[in-house]
Design a protein around this motif. Structure first.
Motif, PDB file in Angstrom:
ATOM      1  N   GLN A  36       0.813  -1.218   0.000  1.00 37.95           N
ATOM      2  CA  GLN A  36       0.000   0.000   0.000  1.00 37.95           C
ATOM      3  C   GLN A  36       0.848   1.272   0.000  1.00 37.95           C
ATOM      4  OE1 GLN A  36      -3.076   0.289  -0.505  1.00 37.95           O
ATOM      5  NE2 GLN A  36      -4.167  -1.534   0.197  1.00 37.95           N
ATOM      6  N   ILE A  37       2.158   1.139   0.002  1.00 35.72           N
ATOM      7  CA  ILE A  37       3.021   2.327   0.117  1.00 35.72           C
ATOM      8  C   ILE A  37       2.721   3.339  -0.982  1.00 35.72           C
ATOM      9  CG2 ILE A  37       5.395   3.184   0.051  1.00 35.72           C
ATOM     10  CD1 ILE A  37       4.738   1.728   2.615  1.00 35.72           C
ATOM     11  N   ASP A  38       2.767   2.897  -2.237  1.00 34.60           N
ATOM     12  CA  ASP A  38       2.508   3.822  -3.347  1.00 34.60           C
ATOM     13  C   ASP A  38       1.106   4.400  -3.275  1.00 34.60           C
ATOM     14  OD1 ASP A  38       5.020   3.444  -4.343  1.00 34.60           O
ATOM     15  OD2 ASP A  38       4.428   2.100  -5.969  1.00 34.60           O
ATOM     16  N   SER A  39       0.153   3.607  -2.827  1.00 36.39           N
ATOM     17  CA  SER A  39      -1.222   4.076  -2.731  1.00 36.39           C
ATOM     18  C   SER A  39      -1.364   5.158  -1.656  1.00 36.39           C
ATOM     19  CB  SER A  39      -2.147   2.899  -2.427  1.00 36.39           C
ATOM     20  OG  SER A  39      -3.501   3.264  -2.555  1.00 36.39           O
ATOM     21  N   TYR A  40      -0.688   4.978  -0.520  1.00 30.54           N
ATOM     22  CA  TYR A  40      -0.708   6.014   0.515  1.00 30.54           C
ATOM     23  C   TYR A  40      -0.128   7.325  -0.021  1.00 30.54           C
ATOM     24  CZ  TYR A  40      -1.533   2.329   4.026  1.00 30.54           C
ATOM     25  OH  TYR A  40      -2.040   1.297   4.770  1.00 30.54           O
ATOM     26  N   VAL A  41       0.997   7.228  -0.708  1.00 30.50           N
ATOM     27  CA  VAL A  41       1.628   8.417  -1.287  1.00 30.50           C
ATOM     28  C   VAL A  41       0.672   9.098  -2.265  1.00 30.50           C
ATOM     29  CG1 VAL A  41       3.511   9.236  -2.773  1.00 30.50           C
ATOM     30  CG2 VAL A  41       3.984   7.557  -0.971  1.00 30.50           C
ATOM     31  N   ALA A  42       0.021   8.305  -3.097  1.00 31.22           N
ATOM     32  CA  ALA A  42      -0.921   8.859  -4.072  1.00 31.22           C
ATOM     33  C   ALA A  42      -2.064   9.589  -3.374  1.00 31.22           C
ATOM     34  CB  ALA A  42      -1.473   7.744  -4.957  1.00 31.22           C
ATOM     35  N   GLY A  43      -2.591   9.004  -2.308  1.00 31.13           N
ATOM     36  CA  GLY A  43      -3.687   9.639  -1.582  1.00 31.13           C
ATOM     37  C   GLY A  43      -3.283  10.977  -0.985  1.00 31.13           C
ATOM     38  N   LEU A  44      -2.084  11.053  -0.437  1.00 38.75           N
ATOM     39  CA  LEU A  44      -1.611  12.308   0.142  1.00 38.75           C
ATOM     40  C   LEU A  44      -1.426  13.372  -0.940  1.00 38.75           C
ATOM     41  CD1 LEU A  44       0.977  10.886   2.706  1.00 38.75           C
ATOM     42  CD2 LEU A  44      -1.249  11.913   3.221  1.00 38.75           C
ATOM     43  N   ILE A  45      -0.936  12.960  -2.095  1.00 33.08           N
ATOM     44  CA  ILE A  45      -0.778  13.907  -3.215  1.00 33.08           C
ATOM     45  C   ILE A  45      -2.146  14.431  -3.662  1.00 33.08           C
ATOM     46  CG2 ILE A  45      -0.171  14.057  -5.666  1.00 33.08           C
ATOM     47  CD1 ILE A  45       2.184  12.162  -5.028  1.00 33.08           C
ATOM     48  N   ILE A  46      -3.110  13.528  -3.817  1.00 32.64           N
ATOM     49  CA  ILE A  46      -4.462  13.936  -4.229  1.00 32.64           C
ATOM     50  C   ILE A  46      -5.060  14.895  -3.206  1.00 32.64           C
ATOM     51  CG2 ILE A  46      -6.823  13.094  -4.587  1.00 32.64           C
ATOM     52  CD1 ILE A  46      -5.532  10.509  -5.709  1.00 32.64           C
ATOM     53  N   LEU A  47      -4.836  14.623  -1.920  1.00 30.40           N
ATOM     54  CA  LEU A  47      -5.373  15.478  -0.862  1.00 30.40           C
ATOM     55  C   LEU A  47      -4.869  16.910  -0.976  1.00 30.40           C
ATOM     56  CD1 LEU A  47      -7.030  15.560   1.812  1.00 30.40           C
ATOM     57  CD2 LEU A  47      -4.896  15.052   3.004  1.00 30.40           C
ATOM     58  N   ALA A  48      -3.613  17.076  -1.377  1.00 27.17           N
ATOM     59  CA  ALA A  48      -3.009  18.413  -1.427  1.00 27.17           C
ATOM     60  C   ALA A  48      -3.218  19.127  -2.754  1.00 27.17           C
ATOM     61  CB  ALA A  48      -1.506  18.307  -1.149  1.00 27.17           C
ATOM     62  N   ALA A  49      -3.815  18.438  -3.720  1.00 25.54           N
ATOM     63  CA  ALA A  49      -3.880  19.005  -5.070  1.00 25.54           C
ATOM     64  C   ALA A  49      -5.014  19.995  -5.277  1.00 25.54           C
ATOM     65  CB  ALA A  49      -3.999  17.882  -6.099  1.00 25.54           C
ATOM     66  N   ALA A  50      -5.940  20.087  -4.321  1.00 29.05           N
ATOM     67  CA  ALA A  50      -7.061  21.017  -4.490  1.00 29.05           C
ATOM     68  C   ALA A  50      -7.285  21.796  -3.203  1.00 29.05           C
ATOM     69  CB  ALA A  50      -8.328  20.262  -4.861  1.00 29.05           C
ATOM     70  N   PRO A  51      -7.298  23.126  -3.263  1.00 33.60           N
ATOM     71  CA  PRO A  51      -7.545  23.938  -2.056  1.00 33.60           C
ATOM     72  C   PRO A  51      -8.996  23.865  -1.612  1.00 33.60           C
ATOM     73  CG  PRO A  51      -7.356  25.342  -3.993  1.00 33.60           C
ATOM     74  CD  PRO A  51      -7.023  23.947  -4.443  1.00 33.60           C
TER      75      PRO A  51
END
Length: 352
Positions: free
Chosen positions: A110-125
């Motif tokens: 799940q490592i890559d998936s966790y990283v992806a989720g954090l990136i998605i979270l920060a991509a929209a104000p």
């Protein structure tokens, strides 16, 4: 902020418990819900997310874009932090903490998936809760409205490219077709629908009609959010029980990112000479995330059971207490802020 919103973190915690328990008690039910999808879009969740997002977008008046020049320094600072700093800083923090420091303690698959989720979270104000935070700091309403409207307009065209770029830089496969569907389904269509409803309400009953509808829909929006979280944790229950520290580890980069970006926006506004009533909401907009969109995108791209979905939910869990702490810092530091050169410049401009 309503009592329900003030205790959002508590309700999210309750949803975690209910979702995990329900997932173990009725796994067949959750599997059935998860199977109801078209083009990898889960229809029950899509309906819930629309109920979350549309009421928030009803508050946005895109005619406020005409006011963006009134507080150009604050607008410039917030745009810089939201679009040039936050996605990249979160990607770096996710790579550092999840990809390296915490890697031995997290599920390897799940490592890559966790990283992806954090990136998605920060991509929209953030879109909706920002109005609450701004009010708590006695922020300038015209600035807050125009900044949110501008961010939403940018998000329509920038969300997919930024998410795709950050995922690609992190060596995570980018499902572009699904990403495009997510942007259309959870940004473009809701924005159009919300603006059409808004126009119809103003034509028939003005601001009073809009306020009445928002009063009805706001509780529905929050209930839809909580129902979505129950479903998410119903699918994530086994993993959370096996790794109870996962949520705490995922919260670390989110917390660092929020405080760092809020502080950066606040200091840049002070250095550029912006007033405190603009610097406060600017810092809060720069720090907060549109977690409803993030949850929707993560589910669409990686699925209910993914680490990406769980990572975005952690953002929901800590949103209220963290942002209230930023509000407290902004309010307590007002005297320091206005004693600086910024206060002098702002006063001079105001009386010019």
């Amino acid at each position: 902020m309503s009592t329900f919103e003030r205790y959002l973190t508590l309700w999210v915690a309750v949803c975690i418990v209910v979702g995990v328990a329900a997932g173990h008690a009725a796994p067949g039910l959750f599997q059935a819900i998860g199977s109801v999808e078209v083009a990898k879009v889960n229809l029950p969740v899509a309906a819930l997310i629309w109920l979350m997002i549309v009421p928030m977008l009803l508050k946005i008046d895109f005619t406020a874009l005409a006011q963006v020049g009134r507080h150009w320094r604050g607008i410039g600072v917030t745009l810089f932090v939201n679009w040039a700093v936050k996605p990249f800083s979160m990607a770096a923090l996710a790579w550092l903490f999840v990809g390296h420091l915490f890697r031995p303690y997290l599920p390897a698959d799940q490592i890559d998936s966790y990283v992806a989720g954090l990136i998605i979270l920060a991509a929209a104000p953030c879109t909706a809760m920002v109005f609450v935070w701004s009010n708590l700091t006695r922020g300038e309403p015209a600035f807050t409205l125009s900044q949110v409207a501008l961010n939403d307009a940018i998000m329509i065209v920038a969300f997919a490219p930024i998410v795709g770029l950050m995922l690609g830089l992190s060596s995570i496969s980018v499902p572009w077709a699904t990403l495009a569907i997510s942007v259309a389904l959870y940004i473009v269509v809701p924005v159009i629908a919300a603006q059409a409803i808004r126009s119809a309400l103003f034509a028939s009953g003005g601001q009073a009609a809009l306020d009445k509808l928002l009063g009805t829909l706001q509780p529905v929006s929050l209930v839809a959010l909580l129902a979505t979280l129950v479903l998410l944790f119903g699918f994530q229950g086994e993993q959370i029980i096996a790794q109870p520290t996962v949520i705490a580890m995922l919260a670390v980069p989110i917390l660092i990112q929020v405080y760092a970006n809020a502080g950066l926006a606040y200091l840049l506004n002070r250095l550029t000479g912006e007033e405190h009533c603009v610097a406060g909401p600017s810092a809060l907009i720069g720090a907060s995330n549109f977690f409803e969109l993030a949850v929707a995108a993560a589910i669409s791209l990686f699925g209910f059971r993914s680490g990406a979905a769980l990572a975005t939910v952690v953002g929901v869990l800590i949103e209220v207490p963290v942002m209230l702490s930023v509000v407290w810092i902004v309010n307590r530091s007002r005297g320091w802020y206005e004693r600086g050169g910024a206060g002098a410049v702002a006063r001079r401009d105001r009386h010019a």
